[in-house]
Design an enzyme around this catalytic site. Structure first.
Site, PDB file in Angstrom:
ATOM      1  N   ASP A  11       0.825  -1.217   0.000  1.00 43.84           N
ATOM      2  CA  ASP A  11       0.000   0.000   0.000  1.00 43.84           C
ATOM      3  C   ASP A  11       0.863   1.273   0.000  1.00 43.84           C
ATOM      4  O   ASP A  11       1.643   1.493   0.936  1.00 43.84           O
ATOM      5  CB  ASP A  11      -0.923   0.026   1.226  1.00 43.84           C
ATOM      6  N   GLU A  60      -4.681   2.010  -2.592  1.00 44.16           N
ATOM      7  CA  GLU A  60      -5.869   2.449  -1.832  1.00 44.16           C
ATOM      8  C   GLU A  60      -5.598   3.622  -0.896  1.00 44.16           C
ATOM      9  O   GLU A  60      -6.539   4.288  -0.470  1.00 44.16           O
ATOM     10  CB  GLU A  60      -6.481   1.280  -1.048  1.00 44.16           C
ATOM     11  N   ASN A  61      -4.309   3.860  -0.560  1.00 47.21           N
ATOM     12  CA  ASN A  61      -3.969   4.981   0.335  1.00 47.21           C
ATOM     13  C   ASN A  61      -3.096   6.025  -0.361  1.00 47.21           C
ATOM     14  O   ASN A  61      -2.465   6.852   0.301  1.00 47.21           O
ATOM     15  CB  ASN A  61      -3.215   4.471   1.572  1.00 47.21           C
ATOM     16  N   ASN A  93     -10.430  -1.467   0.762  1.00 48.07           N
ATOM     17  CA  ASN A  93     -11.558  -0.794   1.408  1.00 48.07           C
ATOM     18  C   ASN A  93     -11.550   0.725   1.282  1.00 48.07           C
ATOM     19  O   ASN A  93     -12.583   1.365   1.460  1.00 48.07           O
ATOM     20  CB  ASN A  93     -11.620  -1.193   2.887  1.00 48.07           C
ATOM     21  N   HIS A  94     -10.392   1.333   0.965  1.00 52.50           N
ATOM     22  CA  HIS A  94     -10.352   2.804   0.809  1.00 52.50           C
ATOM     23  C   HIS A  94     -10.599   3.272  -0.626  1.00 52.50           C
ATOM     24  O   HIS A  94     -10.482   4.464  -0.902  1.00 52.50           O
ATOM     25  CB  HIS A  94      -9.005   3.359   1.301  1.00 52.50           C
ATOM     26  N   HIS A 148      -6.572  -8.558  -0.125  1.00 55.27           N
ATOM     27  CA  HIS A 148      -6.557  -7.397   0.763  1.00 55.27           C
ATOM     28  C   HIS A 148      -7.347  -7.737   2.018  1.00 55.27           C
ATOM     29  O   HIS A 148      -8.566  -7.919   1.955  1.00 55.27           O
ATOM     30  CB  HIS A 148      -7.196  -6.218   0.003  1.00 55.27           C
ATOM     31  N   HIS A 195      -3.040  -4.481   3.000  1.00 51.92           N
ATOM     32  CA  HIS A 195      -3.996  -3.815   3.908  1.00 51.92           C
ATOM     33  C   HIS A 195      -3.437  -3.522   5.294  1.00 51.92           C
ATOM     34  O   HIS A 195      -3.720  -2.460   5.838  1.00 51.92           O
ATOM     35  CB  HIS A 195      -5.316  -4.594   4.048  1.00 51.92           C
ATOM     36  N   HIS A 234      -0.412  -2.919   6.290  1.00 50.06           N
ATOM     37  CA  HIS A 234       0.738  -1.999   6.231  1.00 50.06           C
ATOM     38  C   HIS A 234       1.911  -2.496   7.064  1.00 50.06           C
ATOM     39  O   HIS A 234       2.867  -1.752   7.286  1.00 50.06           O
ATOM     40  CB  HIS A 234       0.354  -0.572   6.671  1.00 50.06           C
TER      41      HIS A 234
HETATM   42 FE   LIG Z   1      -3.977   0.234   3.094  1.00 45.83          FE
HETATM   43 FE   LIG Z   2      -7.155  -1.508   3.282  1.00 40.96          FE
END
Ligand SMILES: [Fe+2]
Ligand SMILES: [Fe+2]
Length: 289
Positions: free
Chosen positions: A34, A65-66, A93-94, A177, A202, A204
């Protein structure tokens, strides 16, 4: 006929032996954890061009996603990551945090959302792309259901899509993820022998369990992240400590100190899709790439 187990056990020597005697082509794929905001993107910009050359990479996947200030991804940020050298962006999810990505994900199939989201949600959860050596690569993005928001069954949907992708190419990469190590490990075993790699994203936080499973699938529970290491999973550490103390709602800021690039290099036999090796690469900001 080569003995597969010998190839795994003596990776470098055996791999050369295969190339010499059977003209197998080894494909090198880099998988990037990520990417957290600008600190992560700047570090990737610094190191990826060098890694591409040094390892003769054929294909690069990164989780985005981030990538836009820690929450979601914008069209400009996705374009920037493709320009830097990423071939396919996965997410989780982001993915919907920045609303402007909805139009983009409907138009550009190189950006994925988890395939087990609602069938009527925007975008797609898998794609087939061309690698630098000309082989087709399938990329599938799934999301776990343990300690995560609602989604459909990643196992049943994942297997259906894998079977579909295998009609096109034996080289398939799966971003699983998820929060729970158990669910990600289960997915690794479930898809062992069916795909080239199952890699977790996910949390990190990198795990040290990278290995090639007996069926020929490279596996790691979590790659980690590309972002500020002096943080709590990318967020300002003082802010998170304070939140644990007072439990008050907070608007999170991403940290900036000590950025680190955490990624995984996988070697794959491009004829069979079997993984030959998996290894971890870590680069810090101040290090020579
Ligand atoms: Fe993430
Ligand atoms: Fe995530």
């Amino acid at each position: 006929m080569m003995n597969w187990n010998r190839t795994v056990a003596t990776r470098h020597g055996a791999a050369r032996f295969i190339i010499h005697h059977s003209a197998f082509i080894i494909m090198k794929v880099l998988l990037i954890g990520d990417i957290i905001g600008k600190p992560g993107r700047r570090l990737l910009e610094m190191h990826l061009p060098v890694l591409l050359q040094r390892h003769h990479l054929d294909f690069v996947v990164a989780n985005a996603e981030n990538a836009a200030h820690g929450f979601g991804v914008t069209p400009d940020v996705a374009d920037e990551l493709f320009r830097i050298g990423v071939d396919v962006l996965t997410s989780g999810n982001h993915i919907w945090d920045k609303k402007e990505i909805i139009d983009y994900i409907n138009k550009d199939g190189r950006l994925l959302r988890p395939a087990n989201y609602s069938a009527i949600s925007p975008g797609k959860g898998y794609t087939i792309a061309n690698s630098r050596n000309g082989s087709k690569i399938g990329v599938l993005n799934l999301q776990g259901r343990v300690f995560m928001g609602p989604s459909e069954d990643p196992f049943a949907i994942g297997m259906d899509i894998v079977e579909k992708l295998r009609r096109e190419t034996p080289i398939i990469l799966v971003d699983m993820h998820g929060e729970a190590s158990s669910e990600k490990q289960a997915m690794g075993w479930f898809l062992d022998g069916k795909v080239s790699c199952v890699f977790g994203t996910h949390t990190h936080v990198p795990t040290a369990d990278q290995r090639v499973l007996p069926g020929g699938t490279a596996y790691v529970t979590d790659i980690g992240m590309t972002g500020p290491y002096d943080s709590v999973i990318g967020i300002d550490k003082e802010q998170i400590v304070q939140k644990f103390l007072d439990q008050m709602p907070t608007r999170f800021r991403i940290a900036s100190e000590n950025p680190i690039l955490q990624c995984i290099l996988v070697e794959i036999d491009s004829n069979t899709g079997r993984a030959l090796s998996i290894e971890r690469i870590t680069q810090k900001g101040e290090e020579e790439a």
